[in-house]
Design a protein around this motif. Structure first.
Motif, PDB file in Angstrom:
ATOM      1  N   GLY A 115       0.815  -1.206   0.000  1.00  0.00           N
ATOM      2  CA  GLY A 115       0.000   0.000   0.000  1.00  0.00           C
ATOM      3  C   GLY A 115       0.847   1.253   0.000  1.00  0.00           C
ATOM      4  O   GLY A 115       2.038   1.239  -0.309  1.00  0.00           O
ATOM      5  N   SER A 193      -4.829  -2.201   0.633  1.00  0.00           N
ATOM      6  CA  SER A 193      -5.105  -0.758   0.593  1.00  0.00           C
ATOM      7  C   SER A 193      -4.923  -0.251  -0.842  1.00  0.00           C
ATOM      8  O   SER A 193      -5.633  -0.693  -1.744  1.00  0.00           O
ATOM      9  N   TRP A 194      -3.998   0.682  -1.087  1.00  0.00           N
ATOM     10  CA  TRP A 194      -3.733   1.108  -2.466  1.00  0.00           C
ATOM     11  C   TRP A 194      -3.375  -0.102  -3.320  1.00  0.00           C
ATOM     12  O   TRP A 194      -3.782  -0.196  -4.485  1.00  0.00           O
ATOM     13  N   VAL A 216      -8.828  -4.334   2.074  1.00  0.00           N
ATOM     14  CA  VAL A 216      -9.076  -2.905   2.359  1.00  0.00           C
ATOM     15  C   VAL A 216      -8.808  -2.062   1.117  1.00  0.00           C
ATOM     16  O   VAL A 216      -8.174  -1.010   1.171  1.00  0.00           O
ATOM     17  N   HIS A 218     -10.118  -0.108  -2.647  1.00  0.00           N
ATOM     18  CA  HIS A 218     -11.111   0.880  -3.071  1.00  0.00           C
ATOM     19  C   HIS A 218     -11.093   0.955  -4.586  1.00  0.00           C
ATOM     20  O   HIS A 218     -10.348   0.226  -5.243  1.00  0.00           O
ATOM     21  N   HIS A 224     -11.006   7.594  -4.904  1.00  0.00           N
ATOM     22  CA  HIS A 224     -10.639   7.866  -3.517  1.00  0.00           C
ATOM     23  C   HIS A 224     -10.384   9.343  -3.283  1.00  0.00           C
ATOM     24  O   HIS A 224     -10.536   9.828  -2.161  1.00  0.00           O
ATOM     25  N   ASN A 269     -13.142  -5.539   3.761  1.00  0.00           N
ATOM     26  CA  ASN A 269     -13.054  -4.151   4.214  1.00  0.00           C
ATOM     27  C   ASN A 269     -13.621  -4.013   5.610  1.00  0.00           C
ATOM     28  O   ASN A 269     -14.384  -4.867   6.077  1.00  0.00           O
ATOM     29  N   ASP A 273     -13.074   1.789   9.097  1.00  0.00           N
ATOM     30  CA  ASP A 273     -11.853   2.222   8.429  1.00  0.00           C
ATOM     31  C   ASP A 273     -11.902   3.727   8.164  1.00  0.00           C
ATOM     32  O   ASP A 273     -12.753   4.211   7.413  1.00  0.00           O
ATOM     33  N   LEU A 275      -9.453   5.393   6.708  1.00  0.00           N
ATOM     34  CA  LEU A 275      -8.689   5.694   5.507  1.00  0.00           C
ATOM     35  C   LEU A 275      -9.461   5.359   4.232  1.00  0.00           C
ATOM     36  O   LEU A 275      -9.334   6.059   3.230  1.00  0.00           O
ATOM     37  N   ILE A 276     -10.232   4.286   4.279  1.00  0.00           N
ATOM     38  CA  ILE A 276     -11.037   3.878   3.123  1.00  0.00           C
ATOM     39  C   ILE A 276     -12.498   3.927   3.540  1.00  0.00           C
ATOM     40  O   ILE A 276     -12.999   3.000   4.191  1.00  0.00           O
ATOM     41  N   HIS A 301      -8.610   0.015   9.519  1.00  0.00           N
ATOM     42  CA  HIS A 301      -7.860  -0.256   8.292  1.00  0.00           C
ATOM     43  C   HIS A 301      -7.038  -1.537   8.383  1.00  0.00           C
ATOM     44  O   HIS A 301      -6.794  -2.186   7.365  1.00  0.00           O
ATOM     45  N   ASN A 302      -6.598  -1.909   9.563  1.00  0.00           N
ATOM     46  CA  ASN A 302      -5.809  -3.129   9.716  1.00  0.00           C
ATOM     47  C   ASN A 302      -6.677  -4.380   9.862  1.00  0.00           C
ATOM     48  O   ASN A 302      -6.147  -5.480  10.039  1.00  0.00           O
TER      49      ASN A 302
END
Length: 324
Positions: A115, A193-194, A216, A218, A224, A269, A273, A275-276, A301-302
Motif C-alpha cells: 500500500g 489498501s492502495w 481494504v 477501493h 478515492h 473491508n 476504516d 482511511l477507506i 484499516h488493519n
C-alpha cells in the motif's frame, strides 16, 4: 463470528445498508458527473474498460526477464531473497521472494502488492506467513518506490507509473511461472489498501491468476480522491492541474477494469476504516464480478484476526495453500 460481519452465501454486498449514509451514490461503475471537476464530485468513468483500454497494458511476453536473485536469509525452511528483473517500461523491477525451500514442489504462489506508504519489505510478515503454509511469494516495489520522492506528483507521470505497475505485476507472474518450484495453475495475487485498488486493475488484465484477494481496497486513486469523503486529498492541488490529472487517470481507474476479472475474488473491508470510507469500498465490491466473496468487519484499516483467518481459509480453497 462476533468480530466480523459476513454477507449472505452468494457473496453480494447489501449496498442499501453499506451506502445508507451516502444516498447520492449508486451501485454502478458509472458515477455522477460533476460540472466542475474542481468541486469535489467524481467524474464519469465511462463504464467498464474497453478492449482498447486494456491494450494499454500489453507488453512483450517474450522479452528476457534478466532475473537477478540474492539470498538474504534462510530460517526454518523459508528462504528470503532480494530479486530484480526487467520492467517492460524500462529499468528494473525490485522486490523480494519468500519461498519454502524444504517443501516438495510444485507449490502454489502469490504476487503481493503493498500500500501507500509502503514497499515490498513492508510485506515481509505476510510473505513469510504464507511461505510457512507452502506458498512461494513474490512482493514487488511500485515504480514510485524505485524512483524515490513523492508518491503522487499529479502529473502525467502518475498515469505512466500506474500503467507500468500493471505491466510489472504481469512480469512478476512470468517470474513465478519460470520457477520449477511453482505450479503455474495456482498463482494468486493479494493487494492491500492502495495495493488492493491496483489489484482490482490487475485482475482485469492478467488472465493467469487462480484467485485474487483485495484487502481494504477501493475503486482507485480518482475515486478515492474525488468522493464525498475523499476530496480533501487533492483540495490543495491547483484546479487546472487537478482537472488534467483526473482526465489522465480516470481512463485507467481500477473500478473500470475489475469487471473483467476471470478468477475468484475475495474483497475484505472494515466498517470503521478511517482511511477507506465504506462508500468507496462498497463501490468496488459492487463492481466486482462473480464469483466473489465480499466480507465486512467491524474493524479499522488493519482489519482483525478474523479477517486473517477468513482470508487464509479462502486461499486454501481457491489456490491450495496449507490449512492453518
Amino acid at each position: 463470528m462476533a468480530a466480523s460481519a459476513r454477507l449472505p452465501r452468494h457473496g453480494r454486498l447489501d449496498l442499501g445498508a453499506a451506502l445508507s449514509n451516502h444516498p447520492d451514490m449508486r451501485d454502478s461503475v458509472r458515477v455522477r458527473v460533476s460540472r466542475d471537476l474542481c468541486g469535489g464530485a467524481r467524474p464519469d468513468f465511462g463504464g467498464p474498460a474497453t478492449a482498447e483500454d486494456r491494450d494499454l497494458f500489453r507488453y512483450d511476453v517474450n522479452a528476457p526477464l534478466n532475473l537477478r536473485k540474492t539470498v538474504e536469509s534462510t530460517n526454518a525452511g523459508v528462504e528470503v531473497s532480494r530479486i530484480a528483473f526487467s520492467s517492460p517500461d524500462g529499468g528494473l523491477v525490485t522486490g523480494r521472494v519468500t519461498a519454502p525451500v524444504t517443501r516438495p514442489g510444485p507449490r502454489p504462489a502469490m504476487v503481493l502488492m503493498h500500500g501507500i506508504p509502503g514497499n515490498a519489505r513492508a510485506m515481509t510478515d505476510i510473505a513469510q506467513n504464507y511461505a510457512r503454509y507452502g506458498a512461494v511469494v513474490l512482493a514487488i516495489n511500485a515504480p514510485f518506490v524505485r524512483r524515490g520522492g513523492p508518491v503522487r506528483r499529479f502529473t502525467a507521470q502518475d498515469r505512466a507509473e500506474q500503467i507500468q505497475l500493471i505491466k510489472d505485476l504481469q512480469r512478476a507472474v512470468d517470474v513465478l511461472r519460470s520457477r520449477p518450484d511453482v505450479d503455474p495453475d495456482r498463482i494468486a495475487c493479494m493487494g492491500v489498501s492502495w495495493g488492493g485498488a491496483m489489484g482490482a486493475l490487475f485482475v482485469g488484465i492478467e488472465r493467469r491468476l487462480a484467485a485474487a484477494a483485495l484487502v481494504v481496497g477501493h475503486g482507485g486513486p480518482v475515486s478515492h480522491s474525488t468522493g464525498p469523503d475523499g476530496f480533501k486529498h487533492i483540495a490543495r492541488v491547483p484546479c487546472a492541474r487537478r482537472v488534467a490529472w483526473i482526465q489522465a487517470m480516470a481512463p485507467i481507474e481500477p473500478i473500470r477494469f475489475v469487471g473483467h476479472a476471470n478468477a475468484p475474488l475475495l474483497l475484505q473491508n472494515g466498517t470503521l476504516d478511517r482511511l477507506i470510507p465504506v462508500a468507496d469500498a462498497a463501490e468496488l465490491h459492487a463492481a466486482a464480478p462473480q464469483p466473489k466473496t465480499s466480507l465486512w468487519y467491524t474493524a479499522g484499516h488493519n482489519l482483525n484476526q478474523q479477517a486473517v483467518a477468513d482470508r487464509h481459509a479462502w486461499l486454501v480453497e481457491t489456490m491450495g495453500i496449507d490449512p492453518m
